[in-house]
Design an enzyme around this catalytic site. Structure first.
Site, PDB file in Angstrom:
ATOM      1  N   LYS A 156       1.476   2.540 -11.449  1.00 20.23           N
ATOM      2  CA  LYS A 156       0.261   1.849 -11.040  1.00 20.23           C
ATOM      3  C   LYS A 156      -0.189   0.811 -12.067  1.00 20.23           C
ATOM      4  O   LYS A 156      -0.643  -0.280 -11.694  1.00 20.23           O
ATOM      5  CB  LYS A 156      -0.860   2.866 -10.776  1.00 20.23           C
ATOM      6  CG  LYS A 156      -0.643   3.695  -9.520  1.00 20.23           C
ATOM      7  CD  LYS A 156      -0.396   2.831  -8.285  1.00 20.23           C
ATOM      8  CE  LYS A 156      -0.558   3.585  -6.982  1.00 20.23           C
ATOM      9  NZ  LYS A 156      -0.244   2.745  -5.805  1.00 20.23           N
ATOM     10  N   TYR A 164       3.132   8.386 -11.693  1.00 23.26           N
ATOM     11  CA  TYR A 164       2.238   7.598 -10.835  1.00 23.26           C
ATOM     12  C   TYR A 164       1.432   6.597 -11.680  1.00 23.26           C
ATOM     13  O   TYR A 164       1.312   5.421 -11.326  1.00 23.26           O
ATOM     14  CB  TYR A 164       1.322   8.581 -10.109  1.00 23.26           C
ATOM     15  CG  TYR A 164       0.336   7.996  -9.138  1.00 23.26           C
ATOM     16  CD1 TYR A 164       0.740   7.556  -7.882  1.00 23.26           C
ATOM     17  CD2 TYR A 164      -1.018   7.942  -9.454  1.00 23.26           C
ATOM     18  CE1 TYR A 164      -0.187   7.069  -6.962  1.00 23.26           C
ATOM     19  CE2 TYR A 164      -1.946   7.458  -8.547  1.00 23.26           C
ATOM     20  CZ  TYR A 164      -1.531   7.020  -7.312  1.00 23.26           C
ATOM     21  OH  TYR A 164      -2.448   6.533  -6.414  1.00 23.26           O
ATOM     22  N   SER A 191      -4.439   2.065  -9.433  1.00 24.04           N
ATOM     23  CA  SER A 191      -5.162   3.322  -9.346  1.00 24.04           C
ATOM     24  C   SER A 191      -5.933   3.535 -10.632  1.00 24.04           C
ATOM     25  O   SER A 191      -5.550   3.025 -11.689  1.00 24.04           O
ATOM     26  CB  SER A 191      -4.164   4.466  -9.157  1.00 24.04           C
ATOM     27  OG  SER A 191      -4.739   5.716  -9.446  1.00 24.04           O
ATOM     28  N   ASN A 193       0.806  -1.214   0.000  1.00 18.53           N
ATOM     29  CA  ASN A 193       0.000   0.000   0.000  1.00 18.53           C
ATOM     30  C   ASN A 193       0.845   1.274   0.000  1.00 18.53           C
ATOM     31  O   ASN A 193       0.349   2.343  -0.343  1.00 18.53           O
ATOM     32  CB  ASN A 193      -0.914  -0.025   1.242  1.00 18.53           C
ATOM     33  CG  ASN A 193      -1.661   1.266   1.443  1.00 18.53           C
ATOM     34  OD1 ASN A 193      -2.588   1.581   0.710  1.00 18.53           O
ATOM     35  ND2 ASN A 193      -1.261   2.048   2.450  1.00 18.53           N
ATOM     36  N   ARG A 217      -4.559  11.529   3.112  1.00 17.40           N
ATOM     37  CA  ARG A 217      -3.668  12.693   3.006  1.00 17.40           C
ATOM     38  C   ARG A 217      -3.156  12.866   1.578  1.00 17.40           C
ATOM     39  O   ARG A 217      -2.730  13.940   1.189  1.00 17.40           O
ATOM     40  CB  ARG A 217      -2.491  12.560   3.976  1.00 17.40           C
ATOM     41  CG  ARG A 217      -1.562  11.417   3.655  1.00 17.40           C
ATOM     42  CD  ARG A 217      -0.378  11.356   4.611  1.00 17.40           C
ATOM     43  NE  ARG A 217       0.474  10.243   4.251  1.00 17.40           N
ATOM     44  CZ  ARG A 217       1.692  10.070   4.739  1.00 17.40           C
ATOM     45  NH1 ARG A 217       2.185  10.939   5.585  1.00 17.40           N
ATOM     46  NH2 ARG A 217       2.417   9.040   4.393  1.00 17.40           N
TER      47      ARG A 217
END
Length: 298
Positions: free
Chosen positions: A168, A164, A151, A99, A199
């Site tokens: 992913k 990112y 994601s 994670n 966050r």
């Protein structure tokens, strides 16, 4: 039937807050002994804190069993040490939820290669490093449940997240090979694509949506995917109580004649090549080759 993790040992990376914390708390509530791993960094990967210790305290106050680990998923030695400590204390590791992650969002034109490398290193290589540390043990004990975190950015794209998104979707591809290699050892590997107010996303969602997308609403899918009777090789989206599966599909395609095997031929037959009616979900890369061979024979 109640899904229980009694007698199981689970590692959750990036578990000092957000999704990881929610996973760790529920795993412990359902009987697992949990390694709460967290570097405690800010969402851009800088700094450290005692976030993991706080989650361990929460678990212990609720009557559960946990240990904190401050190792970085980018450090192979620290991941090996984390697994060794869990095995020494509790005898095995049965569940790994990868994670941990950071963000360095910028449009690709403004992104430095350091921004690229750091995000790919934490998400993709970090998940591989943690997985490598448990892989042989899971094979030897003939039991393992591993969850990768993808994601919607990786599956479908998002402006300003090239690093990112690449990491992913890479994790979804990682799953697709590991599930094949782990199958005969009862090691099941799945991917979750969560949408959660954490966050990482607190300045993206408006306040009401932030509440709706509480991490707790992703937990049911994550824990199902690492449970005894979990499926394998699934990509599951989860957020705000909505759950779906996502698939890499293959259209029926079109075998072109020798004369048509030109760029112009592909252009002329594009509608047939890309027609999604009757598309399939290959179980491995070999399925693509088999489809081509069948077309040749047909």
């Amino acid at each position: 039937m109640t899904i229980s993790f009694e007698g199981r040992v689970a590692i959750v990376t990036g578990a000092g807050g957000g999704l990881g914390r929610a996973y760790a708390l529920e795993l412990a509530r359902r009987g697992a002994k949990v390694v709460v791993n967290d570097l405690g960094a800010a969402r851009d990967g800088t700094g450290q804190s005692d976030a993991a210790l706080k989650v361990v305290e929460e678990i212990e106050q609720a009557g559960g069993t946990a240990m904190a680990n401050g190792g970085s998923v980018t450090d192979e030695g620290q991941m090996v040490e984390m697994v060794a400590k869990a095995k020494e204390a509790w005898g095995a590791v049965h569940v790994l939820i990868n994670n941990a992650g950071i963000l360095r969002d910028k449009s690709f034109t403004k992104m430095t290669m350091d921004d690229w490398r750091l995000v790919v290193d934490v998400h993709l290589t970090g998940s591989a490093t943690a997985t490598k540390a448990v892989w042989d043990m899971m094979r030897e004990q003939n039991y393992g449940r591993i969850l990768m975190t993808a994601s919607s950015t990786g599956l479908y794209g998002n402006f300003g997240q090239a690093n990112y998104g690449a990491a992913k979707l890479g994790l979804a591809g990682f799953t697709k090979t590991l599930y094949l290699e782990g199958a005969k050892y009862n090691v099941k590997v799945n991917t979750i694509a969560p949408v959660a107010g954490t966050r990482m996303t607190e300045d993206i969602f408006p306040p009401e949506a932030f509440k709706a997308f509480a991490p707790e609403n992703v937990v049911p899918a994550a824990l199902f995917l690492v449970s005894e009777d979990a499926p394998t090789n699934q990509i599951v989206g989860a957020g705000a109580g909505f759950f779906h599966t996502a698939h890499v599909t293959m259209t029926k395609g079109k075998m072109l004649s020798a004369e048509d095997r030109t760029p112009e031929g592909v252009a002329a037959h594009w509608a047939e090549i890309s027609d999604r009616e009757g598309e399939t979900v290959p179980k491995s890369g070999a399925d693509q080759s088999m489809t081509i061979l069948q077309s040749l024979q047909g």
